[in-house]
Design a protein around this motif. Structure first.
Motif, PDB file in Angstrom:
ATOM      1  N   SER A  30      94.330  82.086  14.634  1.00 43.42           N
ATOM      2  CA  SER A  30      95.308  82.441  15.230  1.00 43.42           C
ATOM      3  C   SER A  30      95.103  83.612  16.515  1.00 43.42           C
ATOM      4  CB  SER A  30      96.590  83.177  14.821  1.00 43.42           C
ATOM      5  OG  SER A  30      97.414  83.515  15.406  1.00 43.42           O
ATOM      6  N   ALA A  31      94.595  84.548  15.758  1.00 42.71           N
ATOM      7  CA  ALA A  31      94.354  86.068  16.405  1.00 42.71           C
ATOM      8  C   ALA A  31      92.917  85.897  17.433  1.00 42.71           C
ATOM      9  CB  ALA A  31      93.592  86.566  14.974  1.00 42.71           C
ATOM     10  N   VAL A  32      91.875  85.290  16.925  1.00 43.54           N
ATOM     11  CA  VAL A  32      91.087  84.960  17.715  1.00 43.54           C
ATOM     12  C   VAL A  32      91.283  83.676  18.820  1.00 43.54           C
ATOM     13  CG1 VAL A  32      88.215  84.602  17.694  1.00 43.54           C
ATOM     14  CG2 VAL A  32      89.242  86.259  16.214  1.00 43.54           C
ATOM     15  N   GLY A  33      91.035  84.256  20.072  1.00 43.53           N
ATOM     16  CA  GLY A  33      91.086  83.056  20.862  1.00 43.53           C
ATOM     17  C   GLY A  33      91.412  83.355  22.330  1.00 43.53           C
ATOM     18  N   ALA A 184      88.216  73.696  10.079  1.00 41.74           N
ATOM     19  CA  ALA A 184      88.360  73.846  11.848  1.00 41.74           C
ATOM     20  C   ALA A 184      88.074  74.996  11.643  1.00 41.74           C
ATOM     21  CB  ALA A 184      88.957  72.995  13.087  1.00 41.74           C
ATOM     22  N   VAL A 185      88.683  76.080  11.311  1.00 41.60           N
ATOM     23  CA  VAL A 185      88.210  77.023  11.726  1.00 41.60           C
ATOM     24  C   VAL A 185      87.773  77.773  10.777  1.00 41.60           C
ATOM     25  CG1 VAL A 185      89.791  78.428  12.689  1.00 41.60           C
ATOM     26  CG2 VAL A 185      90.445  78.056  10.555  1.00 41.60           C
ATOM     27  N   THR A 186      86.713  77.442   8.958  1.00 41.16           N
ATOM     28  CA  THR A 186      86.173  77.159   8.707  1.00 41.16           C
ATOM     29  C   THR A 186      84.852  77.076   8.878  1.00 41.16           C
ATOM     30  OG1 THR A 186      87.038  76.799   6.772  1.00 41.16           O
ATOM     31  CG2 THR A 186      85.762  77.169   5.702  1.00 41.16           C
ATOM     32  N   TRP A 187      84.681  75.897   9.786  1.00 34.97           N
ATOM     33  CA  TRP A 187      82.771  75.927  10.555  1.00 34.97           C
ATOM     34  C   TRP A 187      82.882  76.491  11.894  1.00 34.97           C
ATOM     35  CZ3 TRP A 187      79.848  74.886   6.871  1.00 34.97           C
ATOM     36  CH2 TRP A 187      80.148  74.938   5.505  1.00 34.97           C
ATOM     37  N   LEU A 188      83.501  76.279  12.355  1.00 32.01           N
ATOM     38  CA  LEU A 188      83.751  76.334  13.755  1.00 32.01           C
ATOM     39  C   LEU A 188      84.054  78.083  14.434  1.00 32.01           C
ATOM     40  CD1 LEU A 188      85.487  72.827  15.478  1.00 32.01           C
ATOM     41  CD2 LEU A 188      82.750  73.641  15.032  1.00 32.01           C
ATOM     42  N   MET A 189      84.527  78.956  13.711  1.00 26.10           N
ATOM     43  CA  MET A 189      85.159  79.772  14.045  1.00 26.10           C
ATOM     44  C   MET A 189      83.254  80.881  14.015  1.00 26.10           C
ATOM     45  SD  MET A 189      87.515  80.030  15.472  1.00 26.10           S
ATOM     46  CE  MET A 189      88.099  82.066  15.836  1.00 26.10           C
ATOM     47  N   PRO A 190      82.622  80.548  13.099  1.00 21.53           N
ATOM     48  CA  PRO A 190      81.843  81.269  12.334  1.00 21.53           C
ATOM     49  C   PRO A 190      80.789  80.951  13.935  1.00 21.53           C
ATOM     50  CG  PRO A 190      82.575  80.831  10.279  1.00 21.53           C
ATOM     51  CD  PRO A 190      83.441  79.894  11.431  1.00 21.53           C
ATOM     52  N   LEU A 191      80.397  79.796  14.100  1.00 21.91           N
ATOM     53  CA  LEU A 191      79.541  78.913  14.344  1.00 21.91           C
ATOM     54  C   LEU A 191      79.995  79.808  17.003  1.00 21.91           C
ATOM     55  CD1 LEU A 191      77.578  76.967  14.818  1.00 21.91           C
ATOM     56  CD2 LEU A 191      78.325  75.283  15.166  1.00 21.91           C
ATOM     57  N   LEU A 324      83.542  75.107  21.593  1.00 22.79           N
ATOM     58  CA  LEU A 324      83.474  75.803  20.193  1.00 22.79           C
ATOM     59  C   LEU A 324      85.016  77.351  21.259  1.00 22.79           C
ATOM     60  CD1 LEU A 324      80.429  77.351  19.287  1.00 22.79           C
ATOM     61  CD2 LEU A 324      82.563  75.681  17.831  1.00 22.79           C
ATOM     62  N   LEU A 325      84.603  77.890  21.985  1.00 20.78           N
ATOM     63  CA  LEU A 325      85.846  78.035  22.567  1.00 20.78           C
ATOM     64  C   LEU A 325      87.276  77.402  22.681  1.00 20.78           C
ATOM     65  CD1 LEU A 325      86.620  80.432  24.063  1.00 20.78           C
ATOM     66  CD2 LEU A 325      85.656  79.755  26.383  1.00 20.78           C
ATOM     67  N   SER A 326      87.151  75.835  23.149  1.00 21.62           N
ATOM     68  CA  SER A 326      87.898  75.175  23.021  1.00 21.62           C
ATOM     69  C   SER A 326      88.814  75.259  21.955  1.00 21.62           C
ATOM     70  CB  SER A 326      87.805  73.868  23.756  1.00 21.62           C
ATOM     71  OG  SER A 326      87.422  73.709  24.850  1.00 21.62           O
ATOM     72  N   VAL A 327      87.924  75.132  20.890  1.00 20.17           N
ATOM     73  CA  VAL A 327      89.040  75.356  18.758  1.00 20.17           C
ATOM     74  C   VAL A 327      89.533  76.099  19.102  1.00 20.17           C
ATOM     75  CG1 VAL A 327      87.792  75.153  17.290  1.00 20.17           C
ATOM     76  CG2 VAL A 327      86.798  73.639  18.649  1.00 20.17           C
ATOM     77  N   ALA A 328      89.170  77.291  19.347  1.00 21.97           N
ATOM     78  CA  ALA A 328      89.103  78.542  19.072  1.00 21.97           C
ATOM     79  C   ALA A 328      90.668  78.660  20.230  1.00 21.97           C
ATOM     80  CB  ALA A 328      88.430  80.319  19.325  1.00 21.97           C
ATOM     81  N   ALA A 329      90.196  78.306  20.707  1.00 21.51           N
ATOM     82  CA  ALA A 329      91.803  78.382  21.489  1.00 21.51           C
ATOM     83  C   ALA A 329      93.090  77.480  21.142  1.00 21.51           C
ATOM     84  CB  ALA A 329      91.774  78.008  23.120  1.00 21.51           C
ATOM     85  N   LEU A 330      92.681  76.356  20.686  1.00 25.22           N
ATOM     86  CA  LEU A 330      93.519  75.385  19.722  1.00 25.22           C
ATOM     87  C   LEU A 330      93.945  75.664  18.431  1.00 25.22           C
ATOM     88  CD1 LEU A 330      94.541  72.795  20.105  1.00 25.22           C
ATOM     89  CD2 LEU A 330      92.298  72.085  18.605  1.00 25.22           C
ATOM     90  N   THR A 331      93.475  76.530  17.630  1.00 21.89           N
ATOM     91  CA  THR A 331      93.948  77.347  16.253  1.00 21.89           C
ATOM     92  C   THR A 331      94.046  78.092  16.753  1.00 21.89           C
ATOM     93  OG1 THR A 331      92.447  79.213  16.436  1.00 21.89           O
ATOM     94  CG2 THR A 331      91.476  76.864  15.059  1.00 21.89           C
ATOM     95  N   SER A 332      94.397  79.047  18.238  1.00 28.62           N
ATOM     96  CA  SER A 332      95.615  79.954  18.695  1.00 28.62           C
ATOM     97  C   SER A 332      97.099  79.227  19.234  1.00 28.62           C
ATOM     98  CB  SER A 332      94.965  80.726  19.522  1.00 28.62           C
ATOM     99  OG  SER A 332      93.955  81.181  18.909  1.00 28.62           O
ATOM    100  N   SER A 333      96.670  77.763  19.945  1.00 27.57           N
ATOM    101  CA  SER A 333      97.757  77.459  20.454  1.00 27.57           C
ATOM    102  C   SER A 333      98.393  77.163  19.252  1.00 27.57           C
ATOM    103  CB  SER A 333      97.395  77.024  21.646  1.00 27.57           C
ATOM    104  OG  SER A 333      97.083  75.621  20.511  1.00 27.57           O
ATOM    105  N   ILE A 334      98.073  76.734  18.278  1.00 29.50           N
ATOM    106  CA  ILE A 334      99.243  76.011  16.589  1.00 29.50           C
ATOM    107  C   ILE A 334     100.231  77.059  16.495  1.00 29.50           C
ATOM    108  CG2 ILE A 334      97.765  73.653  17.049  1.00 29.50           C
ATOM    109  CD1 ILE A 334      96.480  75.516  14.725  1.00 29.50           C
TER     110      ILE A 334
END
Ligand code: PHE
Length: 458
Positions: A30-33, A184-191, A324-334
């Motif tokens: 949520s925080a990182v996006g 999503a966050v477990t793998w993609l955020m570290p990447l 990856l940036l889009s995924v980070a945005a998605l974990t924030s937008s949700i």
């Protein structure tokens, strides 16, 4: 609406995160996006560099992190969605249910933020095919500027990606937050973080690294105005996802055996690190390619493609980065949609699915104001000389989130008793607990008030 009148414990059938790790991932997600990688760098640029950065860091440490702890605690204690949580705790602890109004303001703020967040996330999605097309091979700053201008000048394309992104957000929230995002966050955020480090490496070798660092960190308070201080404080709230109930909602899904302070520190640290690394990667490239640091919301989109266009395998690396940036945005937008859905769901009989779709459509429609702010409506002024996008951003980040956060701090610090707080929080030491309590009782509300008064007087 829950019937249990317990004020803490796992009552009431709230869903729960499967582990401490899963929760940290969701909260970091949520925080990182976009706030870290898109907004922080451009706000540093328009806020005059180090003055902004240093005020920002001070706000995160003294105001943001303590409020993050308070917000998570309120959610877990109440075991209810944001507005009802605050109303309930207000009622039970001697005050009044009017505290629930903070949650109502938060819902409005979340809807407004979601509307522009999805549009900007759409830019990130659009950059995936843009990278793969090869248009930006060996890109110069002129080329990346032109490409970004072209995107902004094409409302239909913006609308398409905005729609895709909002649909994904709705889809995940409709399915229930504790399930979808953990993986999503477990793998993609570290990447994503790894990719930022690659960009940082590029900036060190090819960019004006020393100049970039000095710009961000060498104390120069000549640029410090009340405007800049407000923007920096607001950005701290925005980036930590506090002040509107997101963390309160996530806290309500938090098992009781987890230490809130430790979790909050981890989240704040991760969030701040990502923002600083993004800044350190971007500004050296800005200076090396003669770009303007005060360029505004397009800054990352004209800067990073210069790096991608000129590094080995850069276009592939760039495409992956924007995925990856889009995924980070998605974990924030949700995490913006979730508290709205949770709040309304608790008060009505409407299903999660219907609510997610209806609120998604509302935010999607509001998003048109942002799309056109970068086109035909750029001259439309709403708040002062701000276009519709800037107005929504200012109203939420600079006013609603700090106000909501400060009020939650006041509620936690002044309405709940010391013993209640001590039991709910699980601090390791009394000294740290006392420090935290001092920060939420005095520093957070007074800090926000001082900045606000300065602004009004200026
Ligand atoms: N913190 C998110 C970011 O930095 C944005 C956000 C704000 C998410 C408020 C939820 C609540 O991108």
């Amino acid at each position: 609406m829950q019937v249990s009148n317990q004020t803490s414990g796992n009552a009431g059938g709230m869903p729960h995160w499967s582990s401490r790790f899963a929760f940290i991932m969701a909260a970091v997600g949520s925080a990182v996006g976009l706030g870290n990688i898109w907004k922080f760098p451009y706000m540093v640029g328009t806020g005059g560099g180090s003055a902004f950065v240093l005020v920002y860091l001070g706000c995160v440490l003294l105001i943001g992190a303590p409020i993050l702890i308070a917000e998570l605690m309120l959610g877990r204690k109440a075991q209810r969605a944001p507005a009802e949580a605050l109303a309930h705790l207000g009622r039970v602890h001697g005050g009044t249910a009017a505290w629930g109004l903070i949650g109502v303001m938060g819902v409005v703020a979340a809807l407004l933020i979601l509307s522009f967040y999805s549009v900007v996330a759409g830019w990130a999605v659009a950059y995936v095919p843009e990278m793969l097309s090869g248009n930006l091979d060996k890109a110069t700053a002129e080329m990346t500027g032109a490409a970004f201008g072209e995107l902004l000048g094409d409302p239909m394309q913006l609308l398409l990606w905005h729609t895709v992104f909002m649909a994904l957000t709705v889809f995940i929230v409709a399915g229930g937050v504790t399930g979808g995002i953990e993986a999503a966050v477990t793998w993609l955020m570290p990447l994503l973080f790894l990719m930022l480090l690659v960009l940082l490496g590029y900036a060190m070798v090819e960019g004006e690294f020393a100049q970039g660092l000095a710009y961000m960190f060498k104390p120069d308070f000549s640029a410090l105005t009340p405007e800049v201080a407000i923007a920096a404080a607001g950005q701290a709230f925005f980036s930590l996802s506090i002040g509107l109930g997101t963390m309160l909602a996530y806290g309500s899904y938090l098992p009781r055996d987890i230490s809130i302070p430790k979790t909050a520190v981890t989240v704040a640290l991760a969030d701040t690190t990502v923002a600083l690394v993004a800044g350190c990667a971007i500004f050296p490239i800005v200076f090396a390619s003669g770009l303007n640091p005060a360029e505004g919301p397009g800054l990352v989109f004209v800067t990073l493609p210069v790096a991608f266009g000129n590094m080995p395998f850069g276009l592939i690396v760039g495409a992956v980065f924007f995925v990856l940036l889009s995924v980070a945005a998605l974990t924030s937008s949700i995490s913006l949609l979730e508290p709205i859905v949770a709040t309304i769901k608790e008060r009505t009989r409407v299903s999660r699915l219907v609510l997610s779709i209806a609120i998604g459509i509302a935010a999607w429609l509001l998003g048109f104001a942002t799309i056109w702010s970068f086109g035909d409506w750029s001259d439309v002024k709403i708040l002062g000389d701000r276009n519709p996008f800037d107005s929504i951003d200012y109203l939420t980040s600079s006013i609603m989130l700090p106000l909501g956060g400060a009020l939650m701090a006041v509620f936690a610090g002044w309405v709940l008793t010391r013993e209640d707080l001590w039991h709910e929080l699980g601090f390791d030491s009394r000294a740290m607990f006392n420090l935290w309590r001092f920060l939420v009782r005095f520093v957070a509300p007074v800090g926000v008030a001082v900045v606000a008064v300065n602004k009004i007087l200026s």
